[in-house]
Design a protein around this motif. Structure first.
Motif, mmCIF file in Angstrom:
data_model
loop_
_atom_site.group_PDB
_atom_site.id
_atom_site.type_symbol
_atom_site.label_atom_id
_atom_site.label_comp_id
_atom_site.label_asym_id
_atom_site.label_seq_id
_atom_site.Cartn_x
_atom_site.Cartn_y
_atom_site.Cartn_z
ATOM 1 N N ALA A 13 -60.197 -45.075 -51.626
ATOM 2 C CA ALA A 13 -59.498 -46.714 -51.197
ATOM 3 C C ALA A 13 -58.692 -46.434 -50.899
ATOM 4 O O ALA A 13 -57.727 -45.628 -51.292
ATOM 5 C CB ALA A 13 -60.245 -47.398 -52.788
ATOM 6 N N VAL A 15 -53.649 -48.268 -50.781
ATOM 7 C CA VAL A 15 -53.819 -48.826 -52.186
ATOM 8 C C VAL A 15 -52.563 -49.818 -50.745
ATOM 9 O O VAL A 15 -51.800 -48.523 -49.603
ATOM 10 C CB VAL A 15 -52.622 -48.663 -53.073
ATOM 11 N N ASP A 16 -53.099 -51.002 -50.733
ATOM 12 C CA ASP A 16 -51.486 -51.355 -49.445
ATOM 13 C C ASP A 16 -50.043 -51.591 -49.793
ATOM 14 O O ASP A 16 -49.602 -51.250 -49.223
ATOM 15 C CB ASP A 16 -52.747 -52.324 -48.781
ATOM 16 N N ALA A 23 -53.042 -56.003 -56.756
ATOM 17 C CA ALA A 23 -52.809 -54.565 -55.175
ATOM 18 C C ALA A 23 -53.779 -55.002 -54.757
ATOM 19 O O ALA A 23 -55.322 -54.698 -54.767
ATOM 20 C CB ALA A 23 -53.585 -53.362 -56.212
ATOM 21 N N VAL A 25 -56.122 -53.738 -52.251
ATOM 22 C CA VAL A 25 -56.934 -52.505 -51.087
ATOM 23 C C VAL A 25 -58.109 -52.355 -50.286
ATOM 24 O O VAL A 25 -58.988 -53.285 -50.794
ATOM 25 C CB VAL A 25 -58.154 -51.766 -52.977
ATOM 26 N N PHE A 27 -61.122 -50.289 -48.712
ATOM 27 C CA PHE A 27 -62.178 -49.646 -49.943
ATOM 28 C C PHE A 27 -62.616 -49.280 -47.831
ATOM 29 O O PHE A 27 -63.347 -49.572 -47.079
ATOM 30 C CB PHE A 27 -63.351 -50.374 -50.121
ATOM 31 N N ASN A 36 -62.495 -55.295 -48.879
ATOM 32 C CA ASN A 36 -61.295 -54.873 -49.746
ATOM 33 C C ASN A 36 -61.445 -56.106 -50.995
ATOM 34 O O ASN A 36 -62.073 -56.566 -50.885
ATOM 35 C CB ASN A 36 -60.450 -55.591 -48.486
ATOM 36 N N LEU A 44 -55.576 -48.721 -61.171
ATOM 37 C CA LEU A 44 -55.318 -47.543 -60.218
ATOM 38 C C LEU A 44 -54.829 -47.093 -61.615
ATOM 39 O O LEU A 44 -53.710 -47.044 -62.483
ATOM 40 C CB LEU A 44 -54.302 -47.792 -59.692
ATOM 41 N N ARG A 49 -50.294 -45.912 -57.911
ATOM 42 C CA ARG A 49 -49.811 -47.146 -57.555
ATOM 43 C C ARG A 49 -48.568 -47.337 -56.857
ATOM 44 O O ARG A 49 -47.809 -47.548 -57.435
ATOM 45 C CB ARG A 49 -49.542 -47.909 -59.344
ATOM 46 N N TYR A 69 -56.190 -40.196 -58.005
ATOM 47 C CA TYR A 69 -55.440 -40.940 -57.247
ATOM 48 C C TYR A 69 -55.463 -39.169 -56.901
ATOM 49 O O TYR A 69 -55.387 -38.248 -57.059
ATOM 50 C CB TYR A 69 -54.032 -40.775 -57.670
ATOM 51 N N THR A 74 -52.609 -38.242 -49.325
ATOM 52 C CA THR A 74 -52.393 -39.047 -49.393
ATOM 53 C C THR A 74 -51.016 -38.455 -48.443
ATOM 54 O O THR A 74 -50.750 -39.155 -47.594
ATOM 55 C CB THR A 74 -51.606 -39.528 -50.750
#
Length: 98
Positions: A13, A15-16, A23, A25, A27, A36, A44, A49, A69, A74
């Motif tokens: 996922a 997060v936008d 949120a 999100v 997928f 989404n 989350l 976040r 997370y 990321t």
């Protein structure tokens, strides 16, 4: 929270953004975007976040059953996006523009 219209299972996922406790999100599975949803941000992990956070999630019965997370992914994804932007924003050698 919006019902997540995806089959049960594991997803990546992205997060936008987080705004007003919600949120958007996106997928992904096997590198392809598969759906989404807008989810409550409190579903989350706290560390995830923020915009562009990458999460490993388990979907069960149309909702997030578990989420973790992934700071390394990321960071790697952010670095790759910045590299792409830098390459695209630089002019080719010898090209003069007025």
């Amino acid at each position: 929270m919006t019902q997540i219209d995806l089959p049960d299972g594991g997803y990546t996922a992205v997060v936008d953004a987080i705004e007003d406790g919600l949120a958007p999100v996106f997928f992904e599975r096997d590198g392809d975007e598969v759906g989404n949803a807008v989810v409550d941000a409190d579903r989350l992990p706290e560390a995830g976040r923020h915009a562009d956070a990458i999460l490993d999630v388990e979907i069960e019965d149309g909702s997030i059953a578990a989420a973790s997370y992934d700071p390394e992914r990321t960071s790697a994804r952010s670095d790759a996006a910045q590299d792409r932007f830098d390459r695209l924003s630089s002019r080719p050698p010898g090209e003069d523009r007025e």
